[in-house]
Design a protein around this motif. Structure first.
Motif, PDB file in Angstrom:
ATOM      1  N   ILE A 101     -28.953  42.842  26.578  1.00 45.97           N
ATOM      2  CA  ILE A 101     -29.571  42.055  27.625  1.00 45.97           C
ATOM      3  C   ILE A 101     -30.013  40.745  27.019  1.00 45.97           C
ATOM      4  O   ILE A 101     -30.747  40.708  26.039  1.00 45.97           O
ATOM      5  N   ILE A 102     -29.511  39.684  27.616  1.00 46.71           N
ATOM      6  CA  ILE A 102     -29.744  38.369  27.047  1.00 46.71           C
ATOM      7  C   ILE A 102     -31.006  37.775  27.662  1.00 46.71           C
ATOM      8  O   ILE A 102     -31.246  37.930  28.854  1.00 46.71           O
ATOM      9  N   PRO A 103     -31.811  37.098  26.855  1.00 49.65           N
ATOM     10  CA  PRO A 103     -32.971  36.407  27.432  1.00 49.65           C
ATOM     11  C   PRO A 103     -32.535  35.259  28.352  1.00 49.65           C
ATOM     12  O   PRO A 103     -31.385  34.819  28.301  1.00 49.65           O
ATOM     13  N   ASP A 104     -33.442  34.788  29.183  1.00 47.70           N
ATOM     14  CA  ASP A 104     -33.167  33.626  30.032  1.00 47.70           C
ATOM     15  C   ASP A 104     -32.955  32.390  29.162  1.00 47.70           C
ATOM     16  O   ASP A 104     -33.571  32.245  28.110  1.00 47.70           O
ATOM     17  N   ILE A 105     -32.055  31.515  29.606  1.00 47.13           N
ATOM     18  CA  ILE A 105     -31.667  30.373  28.780  1.00 47.13           C
ATOM     19  C   ILE A 105     -31.935  29.064  29.520  1.00 47.13           C
ATOM     20  O   ILE A 105     -31.553  28.906  30.685  1.00 47.13           O
ATOM     21  N   ALA A 106     -32.570  28.128  28.837  1.00 52.11           N
ATOM     22  CA  ALA A 106     -32.878  26.832  29.458  1.00 52.11           C
ATOM     23  C   ALA A 106     -31.590  26.097  29.836  1.00 52.11           C
ATOM     24  O   ALA A 106     -30.552  26.257  29.187  1.00 52.11           O
ATOM     25  N   THR A 107     -31.643  25.296  30.874  1.00 52.31           N
ATOM     26  CA  THR A 107     -30.505  24.517  31.368  1.00 52.31           C
ATOM     27  C   THR A 107     -29.837  23.733  30.239  1.00 52.31           C
ATOM     28  O   THR A 107     -30.513  23.064  29.455  1.00 52.31           O
ATOM     29  N   CYS A 108     -28.517  23.830  30.152  1.00 52.48           N
ATOM     30  CA  CYS A 108     -27.798  23.129  29.084  1.00 52.48           C
ATOM     31  C   CYS A 108     -27.591  21.662  29.467  1.00 52.48           C
ATOM     32  O   CYS A 108     -27.782  21.275  30.614  1.00 52.48           O
ATOM     33  N   SER A 109     -27.167  20.876  28.488  1.00 54.95           N
ATOM     34  CA  SER A 109     -27.055  19.435  28.748  1.00 54.95           C
ATOM     35  C   SER A 109     -25.939  19.121  29.743  1.00 54.95           C
ATOM     36  O   SER A 109     -26.047  18.185  30.531  1.00 54.95           O
ATOM     37  N   LYS A 110     -24.860  19.943  29.736  1.00 51.48           N
ATOM     38  CA  LYS A 110     -23.761  19.675  30.674  1.00 51.48           C
ATOM     39  C   LYS A 110     -24.208  19.924  32.105  1.00 51.48           C
ATOM     40  O   LYS A 110     -23.894  19.153  33.020  1.00 51.48           O
ATOM     41  N   CYS A 111     -24.924  21.011  32.327  1.00 52.75           N
ATOM     42  CA  CYS A 111     -25.439  21.279  33.675  1.00 52.75           C
ATOM     43  C   CYS A 111     -26.424  20.195  34.093  1.00 52.75           C
ATOM     44  O   CYS A 111     -26.439  19.749  35.234  1.00 52.75           O
ATOM     45  N   ARG A 112     -27.239  19.778  33.129  1.00 52.24           N
ATOM     46  CA  ARG A 112     -28.225  18.731  33.444  1.00 52.24           C
ATOM     47  C   ARG A 112     -27.515  17.445  33.867  1.00 52.24           C
ATOM     48  O   ARG A 112     -27.906  16.787  34.827  1.00 52.24           O
ATOM     49  N   SER A 142     -29.451  45.970  36.459  1.00 46.96           N
ATOM     50  CA  SER A 142     -28.939  47.060  35.634  1.00 46.96           C
ATOM     51  C   SER A 142     -27.746  46.555  34.832  1.00 46.96           C
ATOM     52  O   SER A 142     -27.272  45.443  35.045  1.00 46.96           O
ATOM     53  N   LEU A 143     -27.277  47.383  33.894  1.00 49.29           N
ATOM     54  CA  LEU A 143     -26.137  47.012  33.057  1.00 49.29           C
ATOM     55  C   LEU A 143     -24.883  47.710  33.567  1.00 49.29           C
ATOM     56  O   LEU A 143     -24.993  48.757  34.206  1.00 49.29           O
ATOM     57  N   PRO A 144     -23.674  47.235  33.345  1.00 52.75           N
ATOM     58  CA  PRO A 144     -23.369  46.019  32.602  1.00 52.75           C
ATOM     59  C   PRO A 144     -23.784  44.760  33.368  1.00 52.75           C
ATOM     60  O   PRO A 144     -24.003  44.804  34.573  1.00 52.75           O
ATOM     61  N   TYR A 145     -23.847  43.672  32.612  1.00 51.63           N
ATOM     62  CA  TYR A 145     -24.267  42.410  33.201  1.00 51.63           C
ATOM     63  C   TYR A 145     -23.144  41.814  34.045  1.00 51.63           C
ATOM     64  O   TYR A 145     -22.311  41.059  33.558  1.00 51.63           O
ATOM     65  N   ASP A 146     -23.068  42.264  35.298  1.00 51.85           N
ATOM     66  CA  ASP A 146     -22.131  41.721  36.286  1.00 51.85           C
ATOM     67  C   ASP A 146     -22.933  41.196  37.455  1.00 51.85           C
ATOM     68  O   ASP A 146     -24.035  41.662  37.698  1.00 51.85           O
ATOM     69  N   ARG A 147     -22.326  40.298  38.208  1.00 52.74           N
ATOM     70  CA  ARG A 147     -23.054  39.708  39.320  1.00 52.74           C
ATOM     71  C   ARG A 147     -23.619  40.774  40.266  1.00 52.74           C
ATOM     72  O   ARG A 147     -24.738  40.657  40.760  1.00 52.74           O
ATOM     73  N   VAL A 412     -39.420  50.557  23.157  1.00 48.78           N
ATOM     74  CA  VAL A 412     -38.700  51.827  23.161  1.00 48.78           C
ATOM     75  C   VAL A 412     -37.670  51.803  22.040  1.00 48.78           C
ATOM     76  O   VAL A 412     -37.225  50.737  21.609  1.00 48.78           O
ATOM     77  N   THR A 413     -37.303  53.002  21.550  1.00 52.11           N
ATOM     78  CA  THR A 413     -36.217  53.094  20.600  1.00 52.11           C
ATOM     79  C   THR A 413     -35.223  54.130  21.104  1.00 52.11           C
ATOM     80  O   THR A 413     -35.566  55.004  21.890  1.00 52.11           O
ATOM     81  N   LYS A 444     -36.594  52.091  30.034  1.00 51.58           N
ATOM     82  CA  LYS A 444     -35.901  53.376  29.887  1.00 51.58           C
ATOM     83  C   LYS A 444     -34.568  53.342  30.630  1.00 51.58           C
ATOM     84  O   LYS A 444     -33.555  53.832  30.151  1.00 51.58           O
ATOM     85  N   ARG A 445     -34.591  52.731  31.806  1.00 49.97           N
ATOM     86  CA  ARG A 445     -33.390  52.680  32.640  1.00 49.97           C
ATOM     87  C   ARG A 445     -32.359  51.709  32.046  1.00 49.97           C
ATOM     88  O   ARG A 445     -31.195  52.050  31.870  1.00 49.97           O
ATOM     89  N   LEU A 446     -32.807  50.500  31.731  1.00 47.53           N
ATOM     90  CA  LEU A 446     -31.889  49.483  31.209  1.00 47.53           C
ATOM     91  C   LEU A 446     -31.181  49.974  29.945  1.00 47.53           C
ATOM     92  O   LEU A 446     -29.985  49.773  29.786  1.00 47.53           O
ATOM     93  N   TYR A 447     -31.930  50.589  29.070  1.00 47.60           N
ATOM     94  CA  TYR A 447     -31.354  50.973  27.788  1.00 47.60           C
ATOM     95  C   TYR A 447     -30.945  52.435  27.749  1.00 47.60           C
ATOM     96  O   TYR A 447     -30.639  52.966  26.683  1.00 47.60           O
ATOM     97  N   LYS A 448     -30.955  53.068  28.920  1.00 52.47           N
ATOM     98  CA  LYS A 448     -30.508  54.460  29.039  1.00 52.47           C
ATOM     99  C   LYS A 448     -31.071  55.326  27.929  1.00 52.47           C
ATOM    100  O   LYS A 448     -30.349  55.984  27.182  1.00 52.47           O
ATOM    101  N   THR A 449     -32.400  55.318  27.800  1.00 53.45           N
ATOM    102  CA  THR A 449     -33.002  56.156  26.781  1.00 53.45           C
ATOM    103  C   THR A 449     -34.172  56.930  27.372  1.00 53.45           C
ATOM    104  O   THR A 449     -34.924  56.415  28.181  1.00 53.45           O
ATOM    105  N   GLN A 450     -34.263  58.194  26.991  1.00 53.35           N
ATOM    106  CA  GLN A 450     -35.361  59.064  27.420  1.00 53.35           C
ATOM    107  C   GLN A 450     -36.167  59.435  26.193  1.00 53.35           C
ATOM    108  O   GLN A 450     -35.691  60.179  25.342  1.00 53.35           O
ATOM    109  N   PRO A 451     -37.361  58.911  26.064  1.00 54.22           N
ATOM    110  CA  PRO A 451     -38.128  59.202  24.836  1.00 54.22           C
ATOM    111  C   PRO A 451     -38.482  60.679  24.699  1.00 54.22           C
ATOM    112  O   PRO A 451     -38.753  61.351  25.695  1.00 54.22           O
TER     113      PRO A 451
END
Ligand code: ZN
Ligand code: ZN
Ligand code: FE
Length: 747
Positions: A101-112, A142-147, A412-413, A444-451
């Motif tokens: 899961i990728i963090p949010d990314i600031a607007t790039c120079s091309k988009c700007r 949820s994953l995978p990261y699709d629209r 979580v691990t 727990k849901r995103l990373y499919k892990t049950q501690p």
């Protein structure tokens, strides 16, 4: 001096000539080590002298191949490995691509550029993004990261957007949040009765006019609402403070561009890299003479500064051309609002107008806060751009670490990975407790892990601990300050034997007392509390966190100065109050004992007359720190170290005695504060000498203090100790969950 640095880069950095670029750059700075493509991104390890490493880091961003894009760059300094060459390592062959899961990314120079190009079809479109930039963590359901798995699923792409999305040659190939004015989300300007005043670019234009007139705007941003007002307008800021019941806690400021930041603040090359990075955090900068209202950060020589990171921010800020405050859109102590209806009901009495949009926010993500100390980045709040943090670990344990009470985060691990959540906040309200529970379920849901087990703080009253015992899995507990030391160990990838120095405001101790000035030895015999500050009482308990003159009275009482005219001189307490406090202390009525250095800071601040009450956590300690700005010296106060059984007790009473005398003799507060800080650094050095362990780890909220941290590092290094402090994981309680998790990984 030679150092090793590990760098983690994400973004468009694979298949774009990035590794050869790093190879050449590293060699040009005479660095040794390696570069590697991994499923997580590009990893680099480099060894060399400090200034070469620093220049290398800054050059990566400045000289990278044109087609590459860095969406996140983090680094940390580690122990030397003595590499003898710089090499490109063979990529690891992973059969399965890891879920990421990728963090949010600031607007790039091309988009700007597109947003400000009148001929472009996305001219002034506030949701412009591409494969290199835009929302991620804040919209992923949820994953995978699709629209379909993001909050963009309700918008179907128009034919033009679709053809960009499907064209491998296009910058928007598989850009999941791809959108345009025809098919994507749009903005609206509302008043507090939800009446639509304007739509689209007219809404932005009207909003700009309202800000110029001194109105307060609630803006639906990337990871939640922000409250925006003209940072130069005293009345607007005062009004916001009044409405938000936030008397003095500093507000962050957003500037239109980096040049304007440089006009108003001192900006080092490292700070500039951070401001300009795609993570785009709030950076604490030393303020110069500027037009920003003194009510933005009262009495504070620093300003928390960021630049625009979404197209909407760019559009507004370009039109405004002056700095605005941009603070979390929440009621105090509650999590940031993420939904417009929630915002209207919660912020209706705070904001005059609401600039909203119809792209749902999946989860709250606050603005991150970083500070450069001792020439290194120190993350104080991990959220937008940095969260979630994922780290490979050896262990296969599946656990949940629920963190502390203040600045809560969870971890979580599972699947040989460690994941740290975004900043959640103080768990003092039902709303924040809800968010805490939601974040746990979310991870727990995103990373499919049950501690299989939970690890929590020892404090019986912490909501996080109460939550833990309600779950039907094994619960383990760890002492707060030991968890701090573990988090510092984890952050620096270092191992015992070591001395852990763990200083903060509050943490439940193994003896039921309030700890906070602790030294632990970690060695083959396990963990032992080697030393701590002499206990003092907090008359009235919790209330002392706010009414710090009570702490001062207690300190005076312990040194036998409370009766004399000294206390009349020093403390604004009337004789009735003093008698009451004296009785409470004498009879130990509701007066818990503490060894907290954070509380000692509070008490000293009150003795010096800086203030009697604090309006927010850490305020008095910050003011003591500010007194050290530009007044360095090496003087310090005497103190005593007593031996009680096998534990060393640091007797601070001679320090307080001397401070009282100096204050009465009208010595400058700056020099008293510097001496107090120096004394604390000396204490760390002395205890380190007694323990004789080379590694000294500095953790806990007190080490957000620049002067204290830098002085301690310097003293330890001069005496051949090896100090470690925080880098990617906050030294404050935001790091507790990581420390809890790591303690289990190690056991
Ligand atoms: Zn872009
Ligand atoms: Zn479209
Ligand atoms: Fe703490």
């Amino acid at each position: 001096m030679k150092k090793r640095i590990a760098i983690f880069i994400q973004g468009t950095v694979q298949g774009v000539g990035f590794r050869p670029f790093i190879y050449r750059l590293a060699r040009s700075y005479n660095l040794k080590g390696w570069v590697l493509n991994s499923p997580e991104g590009v990893m680099i390890e480099a060894e060399g002298n400090k200034s070469d490493l620093k220049n290398f880091l800054i050059s990566i961003g400045q000289e990278k191949p044109d087609i590459s894009f860095i969406s996140s760059l983090e680094f940390k300094y580690l122990d030397l490995k003595d590499y003898d060459d710089f090499v490109i390592k063979k990529s690891e062959n992973h059969s399965e691509p890891t879920v990421r899961i990728i963090p949010d990314i600031a607007t790039c120079s091309k988009c700007r550029d597109e947003i400000f190009n009148p001929d472009d079809r996305r001219y002034l479109y506030p949701f412009t993004n591409c494969t290199n930039c835009g929302p991620r963590f804040s919209i992923i359901a949820s994953l995978p990261y699709d629209r379909q798995n993001t909050t963009m699923k309700k918008f179907s792409m128009c034919s033009e957007c679709r053809s960009e999305y499907e064209n491998t040659e296009n910058r928007r190939f598989h850009a999941q949040p791809n959108a345009c004015p025809v098919c994507g989300p749009h903005i609206e300007l509302w008043d507090s009765s939800k009446k639509i005043l304007n739509k689209n670019i007219d809404a932005a234009a009207e909003c700009v006019e309202f800000i110029k007139k001194g109105n307060i705007i609630a803006l639906k941003g990337l990871g939640g609402f922000q409250l925006i007002a003209d940072a130069r307008n005293d009345d607007a800021i005062k009004l916001l403070r009044k409405r938000k019941y936030r008397e003095e806690k500093p507000f962050a400021v957003m500037y239109p561009d980096i040049q304007m930041v440089k006009n108003d603040c001192d900006v080092s090359p490292l700070e500039e890299r951070l401001l300009n990075s795609a993570q785009c955090p709030i950076v604490l900068l030393f303020a110069k003479d500027n037009d920003v209202s003194k009510f933005v950060a009262p009495g504070n020589p620093y300003l928390g500064v960021m630049i625009p990171y979404t197209p909407l921010h760019h559009i507004l800020m370009k039109e405004l051309g002056f700095p605005v405050i941009a603070t979390s859109g929440n009621l105090s102590e509650e999590p940031i609002c993420i939904d417009e209806n929630e915002a209207i009901s919660k912020l209706g009495n705070i904001a005059d107008y609401f600039l909203v949009h119809n792209r749902p926010i999946e989860r709250h993500v606050d603005d991150s806060i970083v500070r450069v100390i001792n020439d290194r980045e120190l993350i104080l709040r991990r959220a937008r751009g940095y969260a979630p943090l994922s780290v490979d670990i050896e262990s296969n344990t599946k656990m949940l670490a629920v963190g502390g009470h203040l600045k809560n985060t969870i971890a979580v691990t599972g699947n040989k990975k460690f994941f740290l959540s975004q900043h959640i906040g103080n768990l003092g309200t039902p709303e924040s407790y809800n968010t805490f529970q939601n974040t746990i379920e979310d991870f727990k849901r995103l990373y499919k892990t049950q501690p299989d087990c939970i690890i929590c703080d020892m404090h019986p009253d912490y909501l996080s601990a109460k939550y833990s015992v309600k779950q039907s899995i094994e619960v383990k507990k760890i002492q707060h300050h030991i968890a701090h030391t573990f988090s510092c160990m984890f952050d620096n990838e270092t191992e015992p034997p070591l001395l852990g120095v763990s200083w903060d405001g509050t943490g439940y101790g193994e003896d039921g007392k309030i700890w906070g000035g602790e030294f632990f030895i970690f060695d083959e015999n396990g963990i032992s509390r080697k030393a701590h500050f002499k206990y003092f009482k907090l008359p009235g308990g919790e209330i002392c966190i706010k009414k710090i003159n009570r702490i001062a009275f207690s300190l005076l009482n312990e040194t036998g100065s409370d009766d004399s005219e000294k206390s009349d001189n020093l403390l604004s307490l009337n004789s009735k109050e003093k008698n009451l406090l004296r009785e409470m202390l004498k009879r130990k009525i509701n007066s818990p004992e503490t060894s907290s250095v954070g509380r000692l800071f509070d008490g000293v601040a009150a003795v010096l007359g800086l203030r009697n009450q604090v309006n927010f956590e850490g305020q008095a300690a910050m003011e003591l720190e500010f007194l050290t700005v530009n007044s360095d010296n090496d003087d310090y106060y005497d103190y005593k170290i007593e031996n009680s059984k096998s534990t060393l007790i640091i007797d601070w009473r001679p320090i307080i005695d001397k401070i009282i005398t100096e204050k009465i003799n009208k010595l400058s507060l700056n020099s008293i504060s510097v001496k107090f800080h120096n004394t604390l650094a000396r204490i760390i050095l002395d205890i380190s000498k007694i323990c004789g362990l080379k590694k000294v780890l500095l953790s806990g909220g007190c080490f957000q203090n620049k002067y204290l941290l830098e002085k301690t590092i310097k003293l330890l290094e001069q005496n051949n100790f090896k100090p470690y402090w925080h880098q990617r994981i906050p030294p404050n309680d935001g790091g507790i969950s990581a420390g809890q998790a790591f303690s289990l990984i190690k056991s």
